[in-house]
Structure formats: C-alpha cells, structure tokens
Write an enzyme that holds these catalytic residues in place. Structure first.
Site, PDB file in Angstrom:
ATOM      1  CG  ASP A 146       0.089   9.189   0.781  1.00 45.17           C
ATOM      2  OD1 ASP A 146      -0.120   8.062   1.179  1.00 45.17           O
ATOM      3  OD2 ASP A 146      -0.378  10.152   1.393  1.00 45.17           O
ATOM      4  CG  HIS A 171      -2.529  -0.233   1.077  1.00 43.14           C
ATOM      5  ND1 HIS A 171      -3.194  -0.654   0.672  1.00 43.14           N
ATOM      6  CD2 HIS A 171      -1.861  -2.243   1.095  1.00 43.14           C
ATOM      7  CE1 HIS A 171      -4.617  -1.291   0.304  1.00 43.14           C
ATOM      8  NE2 HIS A 171      -3.383  -2.699   1.191  1.00 43.14           N
TER       9      HIS A 171
HETATM   10  P1  ADQ Z   1      -2.491   5.709   4.781  1.00 41.60           P
HETATM   11  O1  ADQ Z   1      -0.923   6.626   4.866  1.00 41.60           O
HETATM   12  O2  ADQ Z   1      -3.514   6.050   6.637  1.00 41.60           O
HETATM   13  O3  ADQ Z   1      -3.269   4.606   3.743  1.00 41.60           O
HETATM   14  P2  ADQ Z   1      -5.080   7.130   3.331  1.00 41.60           P
HETATM   15  O4  ADQ Z   1      -5.125   6.685   1.569  1.00 41.60           O
HETATM   16  O5  ADQ Z   1      -4.857   9.313   2.802  1.00 41.60           O
HETATM   17  O6  ADQ Z   1      -3.780   7.268   4.295  1.00 41.60           O
HETATM   18  O7  ADQ Z   1      -6.002   6.842   4.127  1.00 41.60           O
HETATM   19  C1  ADQ Z   1      -6.406   7.860   5.135  1.00 41.60           C
HETATM   20  C2  ADQ Z   1      -8.011   7.593   5.238  1.00 41.60           C
HETATM   21  O8  ADQ Z   1      -7.928   7.034   6.266  1.00 41.60           O
HETATM   22  C3  ADQ Z   1      -8.727   7.914   4.571  1.00 41.60           C
HETATM   23  O9  ADQ Z   1     -10.328   7.021   3.929  1.00 41.60           O
HETATM   24  C4  ADQ Z   1      -9.475   8.890   5.062  1.00 41.60           C
HETATM   25  O10 ADQ Z   1     -10.337   9.336   5.243  1.00 41.60           O
HETATM   26  C5  ADQ Z   1      -9.400   8.398   6.499  1.00 41.60           C
HETATM   27  N1  ADQ Z   1      -9.624   8.866   7.518  1.00 41.60           N
HETATM   28  C6  ADQ Z   1      -8.427  10.128   7.367  1.00 41.60           C
HETATM   29  N2  ADQ Z   1      -8.130  10.378   8.703  1.00 41.60           N
HETATM   30  C7  ADQ Z   1      -9.671  10.574   9.122  1.00 41.60           C
HETATM   31  C8  ADQ Z   1     -10.222  10.921  10.294  1.00 41.60           C
HETATM   32  N3  ADQ Z   1      -9.748  12.117  11.442  1.00 41.60           N
HETATM   33  N4  ADQ Z   1     -11.369  10.589  10.797  1.00 41.60           N
HETATM   34  C9  ADQ Z   1     -11.754   9.605   9.853  1.00 41.60           C
HETATM   35  N5  ADQ Z   1     -10.968   9.456   9.137  1.00 41.60           N
HETATM   36  C10 ADQ Z   1      -9.852   9.597   8.328  1.00 41.60           C
HETATM   37  C11 ADQ Z   1      -2.186   3.729   3.347  1.00 41.60           C
HETATM   38  C12 ADQ Z   1      -1.185   4.405   2.418  1.00 41.60           C
HETATM   39  C13 ADQ Z   1      -1.761   5.318   1.371  1.00 41.60           C
HETATM   40  C14 ADQ Z   1      -2.376   4.290   0.786  1.00 41.60           C
HETATM   41  C15 ADQ Z   1      -3.478   3.694   1.831  1.00 41.60           C
HETATM   42  C16 ADQ Z   1      -4.350   2.451   0.595  1.00 41.60           C
HETATM   43  O11 ADQ Z   1      -0.368   5.273   3.325  1.00 41.60           O
HETATM   44  O12 ADQ Z   1      -0.736   5.810   0.428  1.00 41.60           O
HETATM   45  O13 ADQ Z   1      -3.439   5.633  -0.539  1.00 41.60           O
HETATM   46  O14 ADQ Z   1      -3.482   2.828   2.408  1.00 41.60           O
HETATM   47  O15 ADQ Z   1      -4.000   1.850   0.118  1.00 41.60           O
END
Ligand code: ADQ
Length: 464
Positions: A360, A152
C-alpha cells in the site's frame, strides 16, 4: 491547477468526498484555482473543451472522453498494468500496446483541453498514475510553468519495474515534471536507483535528479489525514445512536475492524484466514471477539476483482459456518460505504484496527483508526509492514501479511495487551497523525513546487 482522474464536484458533500478531496478543494479555495479531470462520461467524438463550473474561488473543468480511449486508459493501462506493477503483483499484470496507446491518447486529450486554460505563471499539480505523461504532453504544447506530480501508490523497485515493457518511456515522461512526490523514503530510493542505473541520470543533493537536459526533484511526502476532523467526529460518535446500536449488537465482545476497498492489494483473504487461525488456535477468543470487515466494491467490472469478491464471500461463509454460535457471528462482512461519522464510531468502538495490505502506498485507514481512538482507553493498530504508513506509525504492531499464523499470534497479543502498553503505543502513533496532517502535506508539496531556489547543475555542466 489540480489534475486528477476523479474530481470531487461542489455538489459532493464533505462527508462523502474523502479527506484528500476535501483538502485539495480547501487548498484551491484558499489560493483560487482550477480542478481539472474526467467528467465521468464517455461519448464518441467528445467535445475538445471541458465543461466549466464555478463554485466560489474554484473552477471545475470536466473533460468527456471517447469510450474506447477511456477503457484503454482506465481499466486497461492504469488499472490493468500500472496498478498491479506498482503493487508488486506481476502475476496480475497485463500489458497491451493498444492500452498504452489509449493511455497516452487520453493524456494528450487532457493536455490539449487544459492548455487553453493555463497562464504561464500557473502551477499545475497532477495526481496519480493515470497521468504520468501529462507534463510531457503539456511541454510539447509549449507550457513552461511549474508542474508537480504526486504518486499515491508505491513505486516498485527496479527489478519489478523492469517487467513493464514501457518503463523507459514512463520515466522519461516523469522527468518533464519539476517535482515528483512519492509516499515514502523507500519509494524514493527505488526510483532513484532506477534513474541512476537504467536512465543514466545523475543524483545530486536534496533529491535533485538529472536525466539528459532535464533537472527535477524527487522527494517523499507521506500523505496524512484531517486529524482534527476525525477526532471531532470520533468524540461526537462516542455517544451517538450508531455507537449505541453497535455496542448493543456486540453484547460486551471485543471488536476487530478492517476497512478497505475490495482490492487484491489490501490482503483481505489473508486477513480472513488469520482471523480463522486465531479462532482455531486460541479457543479462548471464541465468542469473545467479533471481526467486522467493511469492503466497498471497487472496480467491479474487472474480472480479477470479481474473482476476489467470490473468494471472500466463500471464505466468510466458511468461517461463520464453522465457528458461529446461535448468539454470535464471528465475522461481519459488509460491502457498502459509510459516512465518515459512522466510520469514526466503528473505529472508536474497535479494540483492534486490522490494516494488513500486501502492499500500500500509505493507507489512510491506519491513520483514521488512530485518530478516532479514546485517548484514555485506546485500541491497538495491527499494521502490515508493507503499508507506507508503517514508517511513521511506530506504535503499531507490525505484521507480515503473507504469514497467516504470525498474524493470528499478533491478533492474540493485541487482544490481551494491557492498558499501559496500549496507551504508550497509541501516543506514539497519534503524535505522527496529528502533526503530519493532510493540510501540512498539501502546503509542503505546493511550497516546494513553487520554490524559486535554482536547482544545482549536473556533473557534466559543472565539469564544463
Ligand atoms: P486507497 O487505496 O483508496 O488510496 P486508503 O489510503 O486506505 O486506500 O484510503 C481509503 C479511503 O477510503 C479512506 O479515507 C477510508 O476511510 C475510505 N473508505 C474506505 N472504505 C470506506 C467505506 N466503506 N465507507 C466510507 N469510506 C471508506 C490510495 C492509495 C493509498 C494512499 C491513498 C492516499 O492506494 O495507499 O494512502 O491513495 O494517497
């Protein structure tokens, strides 16, 4: 069979579990299957077999771990070594042989606990950097069926990857999978370059790779979101109480929103400095724009993350101290999680979506922000060129998150962008977000992993 560190148990409501958890659960329910992972508990001399729970067609299998193994695996090698390595943060990388051994031991424990539950015809899909050696451990125990792996986070370029003392072992482990999925074409190039230069492997057409006697495929599967669910939530949010309260608190000002886990890869200090720079150099925006940064605390037990938290608190205090008026606070900084419906309301209200990680894998927030916009009056996505999502979201304003002044200029451009250009950019983004959904991603990966088409022979075999 799905394997991931965290398992979204049947009790976790859909609104709380992320889009990925929901999509994996749906894929399993459709086909019937098992979701295997850590129970979240530790115990000295833990039971060798997982705890099983059934819900509909899905069985959840949760393994408890020895506390020292769990620490070495999770906080040690996975998040102290692999996470900074894959995010190009060599200064934050720590490597201890004992952590690497603990990481391998946890993978052995998982393989031993999973093996009795597997039939030879089962397909196993392993998620993320916590479990790179799992296929190798399952093969040692005699499993010959299909095993796929999805990474990921970014795959680093060879020069960065060489900093890992165990780099050769890790790629040799990777070769025990049948399919290795990465987020972007850039990640695929990075891994293939390493394989041909360092692992003495061969690269065939269609991402087929050979290392010694193993043949497997490496391909990009950019992850998506449940776009329909986000659109529905955002439409429902248009007149919700949350939206009304938010609008009332903004008193007609534009909102710029950021939503990131509190992690050093997300580039939060630079984003704060860029907003400060905007207020300093473009005084016309003072009192006219409010930035809201939502950053739930993550890995709070790790020193690096505690230091980041202190830095951001100081920075937010300094910005507000310098620019706030009695009726305007420039930066709202919140450390808590929100339900998806509330996030959708905030995204839809925001004129700017600020997604500026230093690195990311994909970044799902960028896609969620796009899906939540009002199609008649959409906001502007400002996106780091170092997020995997930048490949697909060509309508975003791309920024280099290391260039604070450049970001401030882009924030100004976004705040003053005419409707026509906003519409054009949003449509280009929305096309991608609504076609490459999380469900399409899941189906494509699983169908490639189950494909019966034989892989081509390597150069030596052909010559013979
Ligand atoms: P993450 O590093 O966690 O994921 P991201 O892809 O942005 O990063 O996903 C975060 C998720 O958490 C989003 O769905 C977001 O809505 C949710 N989230 C964040 N803050 C929140 C809050 N305060 N309340 C509720 N929900 C919240 C890892 C990798 C990424 C990759 C994903 C999926 O680092 O690059 O995109 O996996 O493969």
């Amino acid at each position: 069979m799905i394997v991931s560190n965290r398992v979204a148990s049947p009790k976790e409501r859909a609104a709380k579990a992320g889009g990925l958890a929901v999509a994996l659960r749906e894929a399993l329910s459709r086909r019937g299957g098992l979701w295997f992972g850590w129970s979240g508990e530790t115990e000295v001399n833990p039971p060798q077999a997982p705890k099983l729970m059934k819900s509909g067609r899905v069985t959840y299998a949760l393994q408890t771990l020895d506390p020292e193994d769990q620490r070495a695996h999770y906080a040690g090698y996975a998040n102290g070594t692999l996470w900074p390595l894959c995010h190009y943060r060599l200064g934050a990388l720590s490597f201890r042989r004992s952590d690497f051994e603990g990481y391998r031991r946890v993978n052995q424990t998982f393989a031993r606990s999973l093996m009795p539950l597997l039939k030879p015809s089962d397909i196993v899909w392993v998620h993320d950097y916590h479990f790179i050696p799992l296929a190798a451990e399952l093969r040692k125990l005699g499993f010959g069926g299909r095993i796929g792996y999805f990474h990921h986070i970014p795959w680093p370029t060879p020069e960065v990857f060489y900093s890992l003392p165990s780099h050769a072992a890790l790629v040799s482990d990777l070769s025990q999978y049948d399919l290795v999925g990465l987020q972007t074409a850039h990640d695929v190039r990075a891994l293939l370059t390493y394989i041909s230069a360092e692992a003495k492997g061969w690269i065939g057409p269609g991402g087929v790779v050979g290392i010694r006697e193993r043949r497997f495929r490496v391909s990009a599967y950019p992850i998506g979101i449940d776009a329909k669910a986000f659109v529905t939530d955002a439409e429902a949010a248009a007149n919700s109480e949350d939206t009304q309260r938010l609008l009332a608190s903004l008193a007609g000002r534009a909102l710029a929103v950021g939503v990131d886990r509190l992690d050093y890869s997300k580039g939060l200090p630079n984003k704060f400095h860029a907003f400060e720079n905007l207020l300093e150099r473009y005084p016309q925006h003072r009192s006219h724009v409010t930035m809201m940064q939502i950053a739930p605390v993550s890995r709070g037990e790790v020193a690096e993350y505690q230091a980041l938290r202190r830095e951001l608190e100081e920075s937010a205090g300094a910005i507000n101290g310098r620019y706030a008026e009695f009726d305007w606070v420039p930066l709202r900084y919140l450390n808590k999680p929100f339900p998806r419906a509330t996030l959708a309301a905030i995204y839809r209200t925001a004129r700017l979506g600020l997604v500026t990680p230093l690195r990311d894998g994909m970044n799902l927030v960028a896609k969620e922000y796009v899906a939540a916009q009002d199609p008649e009056d959409p906001g502007v996505l400002v996106l780091s060129r170092f997020a995997g999502a930048a490949d697909e979201l060509t309508g975003a304003l791309l920024v280099n998150p290391y260039d604070v002044e450049g970001m401030a200029e882009t924030f100004d451009l976004a705040l003053t962008m005419p409707l026509e250009e906003r519409l054009e950019r949003w449509r280009a983004n929305m096309d991608k977000v609504s076609s490459n959904t999380i469900h399409a991603w899941c189906d494509t990966f699983l169908s490639d992993l189950s494909s019966e088409t034989p892989l081509p022979e390597g150069p030596e075999r052909r010559a013979a």
